[in-house]
Design an enzyme around this catalytic site. Structure first.
Site, PDB file in Angstrom:
ATOM      1  N   SER A   5     -20.954  18.732  21.385  1.00  0.00           N
ATOM      2  CA  SER A   5     -20.312  17.367  21.735  1.00  0.00           C
ATOM      3  C   SER A   5     -20.011  17.992  23.446  1.00  0.00           C
ATOM      4  O   SER A   5     -19.087  18.668  23.456  1.00  0.00           O
ATOM      5  CB  SER A   5     -19.238  17.073  21.256  1.00  0.00           C
ATOM      6  OG  SER A   5     -18.565  16.215  21.796  1.00  0.00           O
ATOM      7  N   HIS A  30     -24.710  15.537  21.559  1.00  0.00           N
ATOM      8  CA  HIS A  30     -23.791  14.359  21.183  1.00  0.00           C
ATOM      9  C   HIS A  30     -22.966  14.068  22.542  1.00  0.00           C
ATOM     10  O   HIS A  30     -22.456  14.710  23.156  1.00  0.00           O
ATOM     11  CB  HIS A  30     -22.758  15.076  20.067  1.00  0.00           C
ATOM     12  CG  HIS A  30     -21.672  14.058  19.579  1.00  0.00           C
ATOM     13  ND1 HIS A  30     -22.151  12.957  18.651  1.00  0.00           N
ATOM     14  CD2 HIS A  30     -20.794  13.783  19.885  1.00  0.00           C
ATOM     15  CE1 HIS A  30     -21.069  12.400  18.120  1.00  0.00           C
ATOM     16  NE2 HIS A  30     -20.345  12.854  19.014  1.00  0.00           N
ATOM     17  N   ASP A  32     -20.221  11.301  23.807  1.00  0.00           N
ATOM     18  CA  ASP A  32     -19.074  10.336  23.337  1.00  0.00           C
ATOM     19  C   ASP A  32     -18.783   9.418  24.665  1.00  0.00           C
ATOM     20  O   ASP A  32     -18.311   9.880  25.840  1.00  0.00           O
ATOM     21  CB  ASP A  32     -17.856  11.552  23.092  1.00  0.00           C
ATOM     22  CG  ASP A  32     -17.878  12.134  21.846  1.00  0.00           C
ATOM     23  OD1 ASP A  32     -18.273  11.546  20.780  1.00  0.00           O
ATOM     24  OD2 ASP A  32     -18.101  13.511  22.052  1.00  0.00           O
ATOM     25  N   MET A  34     -16.211   6.561  25.557  1.00  0.00           N
ATOM     26  CA  MET A  34     -14.812   5.917  25.313  1.00  0.00           C
ATOM     27  C   MET A  34     -14.402   4.773  26.152  1.00  0.00           C
ATOM     28  O   MET A  34     -14.717   4.925  27.631  1.00  0.00           O
ATOM     29  CB  MET A  34     -13.735   7.029  25.421  1.00  0.00           C
ATOM     30  CG  MET A  34     -14.249   8.312  24.382  1.00  0.00           C
ATOM     31  SD  MET A  34     -12.745   9.386  24.467  1.00  0.00           S
ATOM     32  CE  MET A  34     -13.440  10.752  23.581  1.00  0.00           C
ATOM     33  N   HIS A  63     -22.287   8.357  20.738  1.00  0.00           N
ATOM     34  CA  HIS A  63     -20.986   7.920  19.830  1.00  0.00           C
ATOM     35  C   HIS A  63     -20.185   6.875  20.695  1.00  0.00           C
ATOM     36  O   HIS A  63     -19.524   7.426  21.592  1.00  0.00           O
ATOM     37  CB  HIS A  63     -20.328   9.232  19.410  1.00  0.00           C
ATOM     38  CG  HIS A  63     -19.293   8.922  18.489  1.00  0.00           C
ATOM     39  ND1 HIS A  63     -18.011  10.007  18.384  1.00  0.00           N
ATOM     40  CD2 HIS A  63     -18.818   7.633  17.971  1.00  0.00           C
ATOM     41  CE1 HIS A  63     -17.244   9.499  17.366  1.00  0.00           C
ATOM     42  NE2 HIS A  63     -17.751   8.025  17.253  1.00  0.00           N
ATOM     43  N   MET A  65     -17.308   4.790  21.230  1.00  0.00           N
ATOM     44  CA  MET A  65     -15.977   4.725  20.740  1.00  0.00           C
ATOM     45  C   MET A  65     -15.299   3.652  21.588  1.00  0.00           C
ATOM     46  O   MET A  65     -14.436   3.793  22.298  1.00  0.00           O
ATOM     47  CB  MET A  65     -15.043   5.932  20.930  1.00  0.00           C
ATOM     48  CG  MET A  65     -15.415   7.055  19.797  1.00  0.00           C
ATOM     49  SD  MET A  65     -14.643   8.541  20.115  1.00  0.00           S
ATOM     50  CE  MET A  65     -15.856   9.296  20.867  1.00  0.00           C
ATOM     51  N   MET A 135     -15.630  10.861  10.821  1.00  0.00           N
ATOM     52  CA  MET A 135     -14.860  11.504  11.662  1.00  0.00           C
ATOM     53  C   MET A 135     -13.966  12.450  10.972  1.00  0.00           C
ATOM     54  O   MET A 135     -13.230  12.049   9.886  1.00  0.00           O
ATOM     55  CB  MET A 135     -13.884  10.565  12.400  1.00  0.00           C
ATOM     56  CG  MET A 135     -14.580   9.659  13.298  1.00  0.00           C
ATOM     57  SD  MET A 135     -15.816  10.449  14.628  1.00  0.00           S
ATOM     58  CE  MET A 135     -14.237  11.516  15.443  1.00  0.00           C
ATOM     59  N   PHE A 141     -10.200  12.530  21.110  1.00  0.00           N
ATOM     60  CA  PHE A 141     -10.101  13.894  22.016  1.00  0.00           C
ATOM     61  C   PHE A 141     -10.841  15.006  21.123  1.00  0.00           C
ATOM     62  O   PHE A 141     -10.650  14.942  19.999  1.00  0.00           O
ATOM     63  CB  PHE A 141      -8.698  13.916  22.011  1.00  0.00           C
ATOM     64  CG  PHE A 141      -7.592  12.878  22.632  1.00  0.00           C
ATOM     65  CD1 PHE A 141      -7.521  13.090  23.865  1.00  0.00           C
ATOM     66  CD2 PHE A 141      -7.168  11.977  22.064  1.00  0.00           C
ATOM     67  CE1 PHE A 141      -6.695  11.995  24.835  1.00  0.00           C
ATOM     68  CE2 PHE A 141      -6.382  10.943  22.440  1.00  0.00           C
ATOM     69  CZ  PHE A 141      -6.158  11.149  23.829  1.00  0.00           C
ATOM     70  N   ASP A 173     -17.864  14.871  12.717  1.00  0.00           N
ATOM     71  CA  ASP A 173     -17.661  14.874  14.066  1.00  0.00           C
ATOM     72  C   ASP A 173     -16.060  15.299  14.067  1.00  0.00           C
ATOM     73  O   ASP A 173     -15.292  14.079  13.799  1.00  0.00           O
ATOM     74  CB  ASP A 173     -17.919  13.711  14.929  1.00  0.00           C
ATOM     75  CG  ASP A 173     -17.777  13.764  16.166  1.00  0.00           C
ATOM     76  OD1 ASP A 173     -17.334  14.625  16.728  1.00  0.00           O
ATOM     77  OD2 ASP A 173     -17.682  12.566  16.940  1.00  0.00           O
ATOM     78  N   GLY A 175     -13.111  18.366  14.938  1.00  0.00           N
ATOM     79  CA  GLY A 175     -12.406  19.691  14.252  1.00  0.00           C
ATOM     80  C   GLY A 175     -13.430  20.413  13.365  1.00  0.00           C
ATOM     81  O   GLY A 175     -12.874  21.459  12.527  1.00  0.00           O
TER      82      GLY A 175
HETATM   83  C1  DX5 Z   1     -13.844  13.018  19.398  1.00  0.00           C
HETATM   84  C2  DX5 Z   1     -15.330  13.209  19.633  1.00  0.00           C
HETATM   85  C3  DX5 Z   1     -15.766  14.267  19.331  1.00  0.00           C
HETATM   86  C4  DX5 Z   1     -15.316  15.534  19.939  1.00  0.00           C
HETATM   87  C5  DX5 Z   1     -15.112  16.595  18.891  1.00  0.00           C
HETATM   88  O1  DX5 Z   1     -13.273  11.829  19.423  1.00  0.00           O
HETATM   89  O2  DX5 Z   1     -15.792  12.062  18.834  1.00  0.00           O
HETATM   90  O3  DX5 Z   1     -17.099  14.367  19.420  1.00  0.00           O
HETATM   91  O4  DX5 Z   1     -15.953  16.081  21.099  1.00  0.00           O
HETATM   92  O5  DX5 Z   1     -14.659  17.607  19.287  1.00  0.00           O
HETATM   93  P1  DX5 Z   1     -14.084  18.858  18.627  1.00  0.00           P
HETATM   94  O6  DX5 Z   1     -15.249  19.597  17.960  1.00  0.00           O
HETATM   95  O7  DX5 Z   1     -13.364  19.856  19.668  1.00  0.00           O
HETATM   96  O8  DX5 Z   1     -13.225  18.275  17.572  1.00  0.00           O
HETATM   97 ZN    ZN Z   2     -18.049  12.153  18.680  1.00  0.00          ZN
END
Ligand code: DX5
Ligand code: ZN
Length: 214
Positions: A5, A30, A32, A34, A63, A65, A135, A141, A173, A175
């Site tokens: 990501s 990946h 993201d 937002m 992705h 969001m 998720m 974040f 996705d 953690g």
């Molecule tokens: C979080 C994102 C993830 C994020 C994951 O909202 O959708 O793609 O980058 O990051 P880690 O692997 O650090 O949790």
């Molecule tokens: Zn993501």
């Protein structure tokens, strides 16, 4: 399969980050998106994504969001996107229509569920999906702690997909780290998104290789 990501990458040196990603064993990249409304954060927009897409040689997994993600289907398609993920919570009213629109645009369609959204909401759409993204944290974040219940959810989703004889992939996705990645694969995940556990490492390319070797 691993999808790094880019959210946790070094934004001052995106070109060199993409160089090692292109050379790596990672399956997808990946990205993201937002909007500061659906999630309490803003990442990068289309001018940046366009530059990234130009040099990225991996299939792109976007992705969204954001609220009303269907408004941006043409822009996401123009990036050469392979998989477009929309958040269930952002477009549940006409989810079937949104999924069709993504397909009509020539992309694979994924639906993302937040940690508090149960998988049963997908029962009547799962047959139309190419992927479900679960998720492992509340979106917005990188670098957050994995919510353990995601593992149970992964197993239950795998069961649902098998029972309904569907082809949807399961992506996780948020953690994901070296301690839970194996468990998630064993629980039924096909593809793991990894941000901080790769880009936060001393040598991200090496960290990525370790995940890919699992
Ligand atoms: C979080 C994102 C993830 C994020 C994951 O909202 O959708 O793609 O980058 O990051 P880690 O692997 O650090 O949790
Ligand atoms: Zn993501």
């Amino acid at each position: 399969m691993i999808a790094p990501s880019l959210l946790s990458a070094d934004f001052l040196h995106l070109e060199s980050e993409l160089e090692w990603i292109n050379r790596s064993q990672a399956e997808w990249l990946h990205l993201d998106v937002m909007d500061g409304v659906f999630v309490p954060n803003i990442s990068f927009g289309f001018p940046v994504l366009k530059q990234i897409a130009k040099v990225c040689e991996k299939p792109i997994d976007v992705h969204m969001m954001i609220v009303e993600p269907q408004k941006f289907i043409p822009e996401v398609k123009a990036l050469g996107t392979y998989m477009m993920n929309v958040q269930y919570e952002a477009c549940m009213t006409h989810l079937h229509r949104v999924v069709n629109q993504i397909h009509e645009a020539g992309m694979k369609a994924g639906v993302t569920l937040n940690p508090s959204t149960p998988i049963c909401v997908l029962e009547d759409i799962i047959q139309d999906l190419d992927m479900v993204l679960l998720m492992g944290v509340n979106p917005g974040f990188g670098g957050q702690k994995f919510i353990p219940h995601t593992l149970e959810k992964t197993r239950a989703l795998r069961k649902m997909i098998q029972q309904k004889e569907c082809h949807a992939l399961i992506e996780i996705d948020g953690g994901v780290n070296m301690d839970n990645a194996k468990m998630l694969y064993e629980g039924g995940a096909d593809i793991l998104v990894v941000g901080n556990a790769i880009f936060g490492a001393e040598n991200p390319a090496e960290a990525c290789a370790r995940f890919c070797a699992l």
